[in-house]
Design an enzyme around this catalytic site. Structure first.
Site, PDB file in Angstrom:
ATOM      1  N   GLY A 157       0.705  -1.109   0.032  1.00 43.57           N
ATOM      2  CA  GLY A 157       0.000   0.200   0.039  1.00 43.57           C
ATOM      3  C   GLY A 157       0.789   1.362  -0.120  1.00 43.57           C
ATOM      4  O   GLY A 157       0.457   2.008  -0.919  1.00 43.57           O
ATOM      5  N   TYR A 158       2.081   1.403   1.118  1.00 40.77           N
ATOM      6  CA  TYR A 158       2.772   2.496   0.858  1.00 40.77           C
ATOM      7  C   TYR A 158       3.517   2.576  -0.326  1.00 40.77           C
ATOM      8  O   TYR A 158       3.850   3.697  -1.035  1.00 40.77           O
ATOM      9  CB  TYR A 158       3.422   2.481   2.346  1.00 40.77           C
ATOM     10  CG  TYR A 158       2.886   2.951   3.271  1.00 40.77           C
ATOM     11  CD1 TYR A 158       2.485   4.340   3.445  1.00 40.77           C
ATOM     12  CD2 TYR A 158       2.127   2.353   4.304  1.00 40.77           C
ATOM     13  CE1 TYR A 158       1.721   4.744   4.546  1.00 40.77           C
ATOM     14  CE2 TYR A 158       1.329   2.786   5.274  1.00 40.77           C
ATOM     15  CZ  TYR A 158       0.916   3.880   5.165  1.00 40.77           C
ATOM     16  OH  TYR A 158       0.335   4.299   6.224  1.00 40.77           O
ATOM     17  N   HIS A 159       3.798   1.364  -1.027  1.00 37.97           N
ATOM     18  CA  HIS A 159       4.611   1.139  -2.222  1.00 37.97           C
ATOM     19  C   HIS A 159       3.712   2.036  -3.284  1.00 37.97           C
ATOM     20  O   HIS A 159       4.558   2.717  -3.929  1.00 37.97           O
ATOM     21  CB  HIS A 159       4.972  -0.008  -2.376  1.00 37.97           C
ATOM     22  CG  HIS A 159       5.371  -0.151  -4.168  1.00 37.97           C
ATOM     23  ND1 HIS A 159       6.962  -0.091  -4.137  1.00 37.97           N
ATOM     24  CD2 HIS A 159       4.954  -0.242  -5.406  1.00 37.97           C
ATOM     25  CE1 HIS A 159       7.169  -0.067  -5.605  1.00 37.97           C
ATOM     26  NE2 HIS A 159       5.911  -0.365  -6.128  1.00 37.97           N
ATOM     27  N   CYS A 204       3.694   5.754  -2.477  1.00 36.39           N
ATOM     28  CA  CYS A 204       5.263   6.458  -3.045  1.00 36.39           C
ATOM     29  C   CYS A 204       5.161   6.641  -4.588  1.00 36.39           C
ATOM     30  O   CYS A 204       5.706   7.765  -4.970  1.00 36.39           O
ATOM     31  CB  CYS A 204       6.214   5.558  -2.390  1.00 36.39           C
ATOM     32  SG  CYS A 204       6.323   5.580  -0.823  1.00 36.39           S
TER      33      CYS A 204
END
Ligand code: MG
Length: 653
Positions: free
Chosen positions: A292-294, A297
């Site tokens: 999710g954070y990938h 980003c």
């Protein structure tokens, strides 16, 4: 008459609430008055008539055309039903602070910005993202009803008055119950969220006759304080730092009139240029190891680039920036399932096809020649699929075994990487397995983030190693979470990955996954070292009512559509049912069947287990598996048979 309506009625009769903002002259002094279009502002300011200068400034902003926002388009705001509800509830001070806490709480007729009904830090932090303000702006544009503009301005000034920027020494992540309000209202991540979305609010409400020159001065004063604070309080690392830099770039691009805008832009761009080399591993995986954070980003880097391009700032991002972005994209479409969903590893949450299409389409603008992107965005009409199936991302520790890219394909994502960061869980060796439109082993997810003891306890259940499809010693969570890739091979007969995690003192877990004939999986697990205790293989199925056969250490799903799997473990002494949950969204969780397959480990001998996951109904297949070698550090040999057909499998290191 409802209280909000009385307020509204009063509002038409009295001048706008004044707050202790900087005098207009002081705010105007922060602008570069030599910019074209600001001549009248400059003249009146020079003459000491800042009331007139403020009016000129309002007129300037209402007519400027050389600055572009890449957020909500005020001419076509695309208001959803949900956003309309948030806007209307916002009028009544029921603020949409967090999707995990619905229905929204009432924050008082006289807004209490410190109200904290559940001691989840996110609930209080995210209140200060004021997520209902953009919906109020959209609703204003769609309905033309001034009550939304009036209420936004009332709340905007109320927020400024009640959330002053007092001494701020740093972010306090623990013991938040004890800290001052400033650490919630002015956490840099929240400040920067407001920087981005107040651009949209500015655009949406600017034409309102209630958007006065006085309000403009208060807005610019507050906005400048935000950008100045953000640019001097960056987080040390991780996605927070990226979000902050991107949003400072937004501030710089959207308000180039501020004298400080040039330095804001330079700082933001420098951070992103530097961090993309640091946070993006050589295979394109963002180093927090959280899908999710990938994705967040990737979007951050893309948004910064879009905002810069839209406003004519070309060539400030490095060539490496573009290369890293393309690699990040490649990892993204590899880890997404053919239905555009994503694994729930670490703190990831469910994404929809719509979310992913939005991202893919925005990338396509930067990489119009990228064939896989063309393929995914056009759903196969244009472009081409990647020229491979299985693919390893060894720096991030994601190993994808697949037999195709269509909805009928089978695909496993094995996760066994480096330490990662705060969001990364203690899950080395775990996997998700998707086949023919069904995710048979969705990760447990994360359920909740940080907060008081009660909140943290709920989080810990999901972070535990035993909540994953991997091996544990005495049910404990891994002491260290660093895995190594020992082997990666693709071939006609099978694809293979071998990873190893020395997760406990005295115990190393080696896991080999064979994707046999690209149709079924054989997992050879070995636990070796001098430790002794109960070794367990943990498996967590999707919510369903499977058929269990504890005698044969087997479980099979029983979906009526015939798309099923059988899992059988060989070498275990016992099979037990365990507590199982999967959480696709914040504070949403579903019970699901989970099992542990146990073997007692002595100090002298390793435990060697085999799991077969076969895509079929249990009753129809006779599955056998055994190791055919004596234990060796240099590899393993085993034989699996399905309905009498033998599949010899081995690897050497
Ligand atoms: Mg997990």
């Amino acid at each position: 008459m409802k209280y909000s309506n009385i307020l509204l009625a009063l509002y038409f009769l009295i001048p706008a609430l004044t707050v202790s903002a900087a005098p207009a002259g002081e705010v105007i002094d922060r602008l570069d008055l030599s910019r074209p279009g600001l001549e009248l502002v400059a003249q009146h300011h020079r003459e000491g008539n800042d009331s007139l200068a403020s009016l000129d400034l309002l007129d300037y902003f209402r007519h400027r055309t050389d600055v572009k926002s890449v957020g909500v388009d005020p001419a076509d705001p695309k208001l959803s039903d949900e956003e309309r509800r948030w806007a209307d509830e916002g009028l009544e001070h029921k603020f949409f602070a967090h999707s995990g806490y619905q229905p929204s709480y009432f924050y008082g007729d006289d807004i209490d910005w410190q109200y904290w009904p559940v001691k989840d830090n996110e609930l209080r932090w995210q209140l200060h993202r004021t997520k209902w303000w953009v919906p109020m702006g959209k609703t204003y544009r769609v309905t033309g009803d001034e009550k939304y503009a009036i209420e936004w301005m009332l709340q905007y000034r109320d927020w400024i008055k009640k959330n002053p920027l007092t001494s701020f020494d740093g972010i306090k992540d623990s013991g938040m119950e004890e800290v001052d309000n400033v650490y919630f209202a002015w956490r840099p991540l929240e400040v920067c969220d407001r920087l981005e979305h107040q651009i949209e609010q500015f655009d949406l409400f600017l034409p309102s006759p209630n958007f006065t020159a006085d309000f403009l001065i208060d807005f610019l004063d507050n906005y400048h304080r935000h950008a100045d604070f953000a640019n001097s309080h960056y987080s040390a690392e991780g996605n927070h730092l990226l979000f902050e830099a991107q949003r400072v770039i937004y501030a710089a691009c959207f308000f180039p009139e501020f004298k400080d805008a040039t330095i804001w832009r330079k700082t933001g761009v420098d951070i992103l240029n530097r961090e993309i080399g640091k946070q993006i591993l050589p295979d394109g995986v963002q180093y927090e190891l959280d899908p999710g954070y990938h994705l967040d980003c990737v979007n951050i880097f893309g948004k910064a680039l879009r905002m810069m391009n839209a406003n004519g700032y070309h060539g400030e991002f490095s060539d490496e920036y573009m290369t890293a972005m393309e690699k990040m994209m490649e990892f993204t479409y590899n880890m997404c399932y053919p239905d555009f969903t994503m694994p729930l590893f670490s703190d990831s949450r469910q994404k929809t096809k719509r979310d992913m299409m939005g991202t893919y389409n925005s990338w396509l603008k930067f990489f119009p020649e990228n064939n896989p992107l063309l393929y995914f965005t056009s759903e196969g009409e244009k472009g081409a699929l990647p020229g491979y199936n299985s693919k390893a991302f060894p720096a991030g520790g994601f190993y994808i075994l697949r037999n195709g890219w269509t909805p009928q394909s089978t695909m496993m994502i094995l996760k066994a990487g480096p330490e990662g960061e705060w969001h990364n869980q203690f899950d080395n060796g775990t996997f998700e397995l998707w086949a023919n439109g069904r995710n048979f082993f969705p990760d447990s997810g994360s359920f909740i983030y940080g907060g008081d003891e009660e909140v943290l306890k709920q989080r810990e259940w999901f972070r535990r190693t035993a909540a994953h499809n991997t091996l544990t010693l005495d049910g404990r969570t891994l002491a260290t979470r660093v895995s190594q890739l020992l082997k990666w091979e693709t071939g006609d007969y099978c694809d293979l990955t071998v990873v190893e995690t020395p997760g406990y003192e005295g115990l190393t877990h080696r896991r080999a996954v064979f994707f046999v004939e690209h149709s079924f999986f054989v997992i050879a697990d070995e636990a070796y070292g001098e430790a002794k205790g109960n070794v367990a293989l943990n498996y967590h199925l999707l919510p369903s009512e499977p058929i269990e056969d504890k005698e044969h250490k087997s479980v099979s799903t029983s979906f009526a559509d015939g798309n099923n799997i059988t899992l059988q473990v060989f070498g275990a002494e016992d099979m037990t049912s365990e507590e199982g949950w999967t959480s696709p969204l914040y504070r949403v969780k579903y019970p699901r069947p989970a099992y542990a397959f146990h073997a007692q480990k002595s100090a002298e001998k390793p435990v060697r287990l085999i799991t077969v996951i076969y895509p079929a109904d249990a009753a129809k297949h006779d599955i056998k598996a055994e190791y055919t070698d004596n234990d060796s550090a240099n590899g393993a040999s085993l034989e699996v048979s399905i309905d009498g057909k033998k599949y010899p499998l081995s690897y050497t290191l």
